[in-house]
Enzyme design. Structure first.
Site, PDB file in Angstrom:
ATOM      1  N   CYS A  93       0.856  -1.182   0.000  1.00  0.00           N
ATOM      2  CA  CYS A  93       0.000   0.000   0.000  1.00  0.00           C
ATOM      3  C   CYS A  93       0.894   1.235   0.000  1.00  0.00           C
ATOM      4  O   CYS A  93       1.426   1.633   1.033  1.00  0.00           O
ATOM      5  CB  CYS A  93      -0.894   0.010   1.235  1.00  0.00           C
ATOM      6  SG  CYS A  93      -1.986   1.420   1.301  1.00  0.00           S
ATOM      7  N   LEU A  94       1.100   1.792  -1.175  1.00  0.00           N
ATOM      8  CA  LEU A  94       1.998   2.936  -1.306  1.00  0.00           C
ATOM      9  C   LEU A  94       1.408   3.852  -2.376  1.00  0.00           C
ATOM     10  O   LEU A  94       1.122   3.389  -3.493  1.00  0.00           O
ATOM     11  CB  LEU A  94       3.395   2.428  -1.711  1.00  0.00           C
ATOM     12  CG  LEU A  94       4.514   3.451  -1.821  1.00  0.00           C
ATOM     13  CD1 LEU A  94       4.729   4.180  -0.501  1.00  0.00           C
ATOM     14  CD2 LEU A  94       5.814   2.763  -2.251  1.00  0.00           C
TER      15      LEU A  94
END
Lengths: 354, 157
Positions: B90-91
């Protein structure tokens, strides 16, 4: 190994539903091809499907429409807007819509500018902007951008610019320009070119832009460029417009169509001219229609446009004249020099004679 | 397709040049497919991932660099922003904040930065996120450390 995992899990994981993530048995390494299990990808896929559906409804750049189309849109709308559209009709003849995908300002700029070059065949302007683009490249390099990250976008824009100039093998017609502006790859690459140019200009003059950036977001100039300028689909504001206009030296007029009115009830259509700091005072060469959240292209009435084109040709004549004048001066000064040289020479020779 | 291939080829050359400079990242392109890459990144120092080597898989879309590469951990890792089962990361730069100004190399650097600075408020691994959010830094570190030893370090003996 499996046993060891079980032990630790039992001790430290809180008992909520996410626990099964951890307490499930050790998952063997998946192959790189097995993307189906990734949820975020499904979301992104769904996003692109929605975008594609929207794309079918409206191309990146639509056909030209008479301004009456705008009036029809607000037939049942606010009286202030209706009044303003009527006033717009006095100066503007037509509009061209762009897709509302967050790139509309850049898409408008691309089409309106290339169309302007195609119609005016203003070679001096093309030479001027090519020099500006070269400058933008240097800006990005000095900011530490690797060449390969932006060069493809730059060369694609320059290619489009060259091709709207007529009389070459790869020259294109107006129809072809419309077609290319609707081509996903070309259109998006040119938008991305503008995004790089805009970001470079904002970073280069970070001190100048900082207070404006702070007015829009709470972050730094660097964060703003990373999150609101460089990614595709991020909407443009006055900061972007100022930066792009300055960087490329292109004056832009933005006509505001919103429900604002004067205190005394009078209605007028506001506009703002973005005049580049670097260039001489100039008339805007493209006009955009801004409605809160979206930009489209506006076309001045032919008489106004003709005046504008005449302005350009007048400018050229003026330039030629001044150039001619310069040559004349050059010639006269040469003659003068020569004469003075002769006089001094003769004076010297006279001295010798004496 | 052609544009993405040309860009990836340029990145490949850049990676060869950068190899000596950035020893924390080793990016390898698949022999037969330039759209598939593998990276080995070193766990940042002073984190529970220190001493570990983590393998990432890159799948690059045809519209690259207009669209981001898909990246995930192949090495098991206990981290709030990495899915424990799938390795999904999750970036923001891999999603909506992506721009062509990023490269495969700088994505690796961003992932290393994420390992050092987890964002427990947007967790993909809730257990890991909850440990940090409840202030149990010790619990988080020991779990993360254990998985680093188990999955990211050479086996002893």
């Amino acid at each position: 190994m499996k046993q060891g995992q079980e032990e630790v899990k039992g001790k430290s994981t809180p008992s909520d539903e996410a626990m099964d993530c951890v307490s499930s048995s050790y998952v063997p390494i998946l192959s790189a091809d097995d993307w189906a299990t990734i949820r975020d990808d499904d979301i992104m896929h769904q996003h692109s499907q929605i975008r594609n559906e929207e794309a079918e409804k409206m191309p990146f750049v639509s056909d030209k429409e008479p301004l009456s189309a705008l009036a029809a849109e607000y037939q049942l709308g606010s009286p202030i807007l209706q009044e303003k559209i009527k006033m717009l009709g006095e100066q503007y003849a037509a509009m061209r819509r762009t897709r509302g995908d967050g790139n509309c300002f850049f898409r408008c700029f691309m089409f309106a500018y290339l169309e302007h070059i195609l119609e005016s065949q203003d070679k001096a302007e093309v030479d001027r902007i090519i020099a500006s683009v070269e400058q933008c490249k240097k800006t990005l390099q000095s900011l530490g951008y690797a060449d390969f990250t932006f060069e493809d976008f730059f060369s694609l824009f320059l290619e489009q610019l060259e091709s709207v100039l007529q009389g070459k093998e790869d020259s294109i017609s107006h129809d072809e320009l419309v077609k290319r502006s609707r081509d996903q790859l070309i259109s998006d690459y040119v938008v991305m070119f503008f995004r790089f140019v805009t970001s470079g200009e904002i970073r280069k003059r970070a001190e100048f832009f900082e207070p404006f950036v702070l007015g829009l977001t709470n972050g730094t100039v660097d964060q703003f460029c990373k999150s609101s300028v460089e990614p595709m689909g991020e909407e443009s504001d006055h900061v972007h417009i100022t930066a792009l206009s300055d960087a490329l030296g292109v004056p832009i007029r933005v006509v505001y169509l919103d429900r604002s009115s004067c205190d005394n009830g009078g209605v007028s259509v506001n506009h703002h001219d973005f005049i580049p700091t670097t260039s001489n005072p100039a008339k805007p060469i493209l006009t955009l229609l801004y409605r809160p959240g979206h930009y489209d292209i506006l076309y001045p009435k032919l008489s106004a446009y003709q005046e504008h084109i005449n302005g350009i040709t007048d400018n050229k004549v003026y330039q030629q004249r001044t150039q001619g004048l310069g040559k004349f001066f050059c010639f006269t000064s040469c003659v003068m020099c020569f004469a003075m040289l002769m006089v001094s020479f003769s004076a010297v020779s006279k001295q010798y004679v004496i | 397709m052609q544009a993405s291939r040309a860009r990836l080829f340029k990145e490949y050359k850049e990676v060869q040049r950068e190899k000596a400079v950035d020893s924390d990242i080793q990016l390898v392109c698949d022999d037969s497919n330039i759209f598939k890459w593998t990276a080995f990144i070193k766990g940042p120092s002073e984190t529970p991932y220190e001493g570990g080597v983590f393998q990432l898989a890159f799948a690059i879309p045809e519209q690259y660099p207009l669209l981001p590469p898909q990246v995930r951990f192949l090495t098991k890792i206990f981290h709030p922003n990495v899915h424990f089962k799938t390795g999904e990361i999750c970036l923001d730069i891999l999603k909506n904040a992506w721009s062509p100004a990023w490269t495969l190399q700088s994505v690796c650097r961003a992932i290393i930065a994420l390992m050092a600075h987890p964002e427990p408020d947007s967790p993909l691994n809730c257990d890991s996120g909850n440990l940090l959010r409840s202030g149990d830094v010790r619990g988080y570190r020991s779990m993360a450390r254990m998985y680093t030893r188990l999955a990211a370090m050479p086996k002893k003996g």
